[in-house]
Design a protein around this motif. Structure first.
Motif, mmCIF file in Angstrom:
data_model
loop_
_atom_site.group_PDB
_atom_site.id
_atom_site.type_symbol
_atom_site.label_atom_id
_atom_site.label_comp_id
_atom_site.label_asym_id
_atom_site.label_seq_id
_atom_site.Cartn_x
_atom_site.Cartn_y
_atom_site.Cartn_z
ATOM 1 N N GLU A 235 19.241 -12.285 -10.567
ATOM 2 C CA GLU A 235 19.282 -11.241 -11.590
ATOM 3 C C GLU A 235 18.551 -9.984 -11.126
ATOM 4 O O GLU A 235 19.031 -8.860 -11.317
ATOM 5 N N VAL A 236 17.405 -10.165 -10.505
ATOM 6 C CA VAL A 236 16.639 -9.026 -9.992
ATOM 7 C C VAL A 236 17.452 -8.294 -8.923
ATOM 8 O O VAL A 236 17.512 -7.056 -8.903
ATOM 9 N N LEU A 237 18.097 -9.043 -8.042
ATOM 10 C CA LEU A 237 18.905 -8.420 -6.995
ATOM 11 C C LEU A 237 20.124 -7.702 -7.566
ATOM 12 O O LEU A 237 20.517 -6.646 -7.060
ATOM 13 N N ILE B 90 25.866 -11.877 -4.242
ATOM 14 C CA ILE B 90 24.688 -12.443 -4.909
ATOM 15 C C ILE B 90 25.045 -13.707 -5.677
ATOM 16 O O ILE B 90 24.354 -14.720 -5.576
ATOM 17 N N LEU B 91 26.109 -13.655 -6.436
ATOM 18 C CA LEU B 91 26.471 -14.809 -7.256
ATOM 19 C C LEU B 91 27.100 -15.931 -6.449
ATOM 20 O O LEU B 91 27.206 -17.062 -6.932
ATOM 21 N N GLY C 298 18.682 -12.234 2.750
ATOM 22 C CA GLY C 298 19.546 -11.386 3.561
ATOM 23 C C GLY C 298 20.128 -10.241 2.752
ATOM 24 O O GLY C 298 20.192 -9.093 3.224
ATOM 25 N N ILE C 299 20.537 -10.534 1.540
ATOM 26 C CA ILE C 299 21.084 -9.507 0.651
ATOM 27 C C ILE C 299 20.006 -8.499 0.294
ATOM 28 O O ILE C 299 20.235 -7.285 0.308
ATOM 29 N N GLU C 300 18.817 -8.991 0.010
ATOM 30 C CA GLU C 300 17.717 -8.086 -0.336
ATOM 31 C C GLU C 300 17.397 -7.165 0.831
ATOM 32 O O GLU C 300 17.095 -5.981 0.629
ATOM 33 N N SER C 301 17.475 -7.668 2.044
ATOM 34 C CA SER C 301 17.230 -6.832 3.224
ATOM 35 C C SER C 301 18.250 -5.697 3.311
ATOM 36 O O SER C 301 17.904 -4.558 3.632
ATOM 37 N N LYS C 302 19.503 -6.008 3.007
ATOM 38 C CA LYS C 302 20.541 -4.973 2.992
ATOM 39 C C LYS C 302 20.228 -3.923 1.929
ATOM 40 O O LYS C 302 20.385 -2.722 2.162
#
Length: 82
Positions: free
Chosen positions: A11-13, A54-55, A65-69
Motif C-alpha cells: 500500500e505504501v509503495l 506491486i500487486l 526492487g520496486i522501491e529502488s525503482k
C-alpha cells in the motif's frame, strides 16, 4: 514479514508510485511533452509498469526492487524540478 506488513508495504509503495507518476505527468503536461521516446515519457512508462508489479509481488525482495525503482525515479523527477 507478516502478511499484514507485506500488504502495508504494498500500500505504501502504491502511494509512492502514484506520487511519482503525478509529478512526471504534471511535468509532461507543463512542458508539452507528447513524444513516447522522450526520457520523461520513458520514465513514466517504467514507473507505471513497476506500480502494476506491486500487486503481483510475492516476496519482500520483489517489493524492495520496486522501491529502488521509485527512489531513482523520484530523484530523477526532483532533478527536473517536477
Amino acid at each position: 514479514m507478516s502478511k499484514y506488513e507485506f500488504s502495508l508495504y504494498q500500500e505504501v509503495l502504491l502511494e509512492k508510485g502514484a506520487d511519482i507518476l503525478g509529478s512526471l505527468f504534471r511535468y509532461k503536461n507543463e512542458n508539452g511533452i507528447t513524444d513516447d521516446a522522450d526520457p520523461i515519457s520513458v520514465m513514466y512508462s517504467l514507473i507505471w509498469g513497476a506500480k502494476q508489479d506491486i500487486l503481483l509481488a510475492k516476496t519482500e525482495a520483489d517489493l524492495l526492487g520496486i522501491e529502488s525503482k521509485f527512489d531513482l525515479a523520484g530523484q530523477f523527477a526532483a532533478g527536473l524540478g517536477a
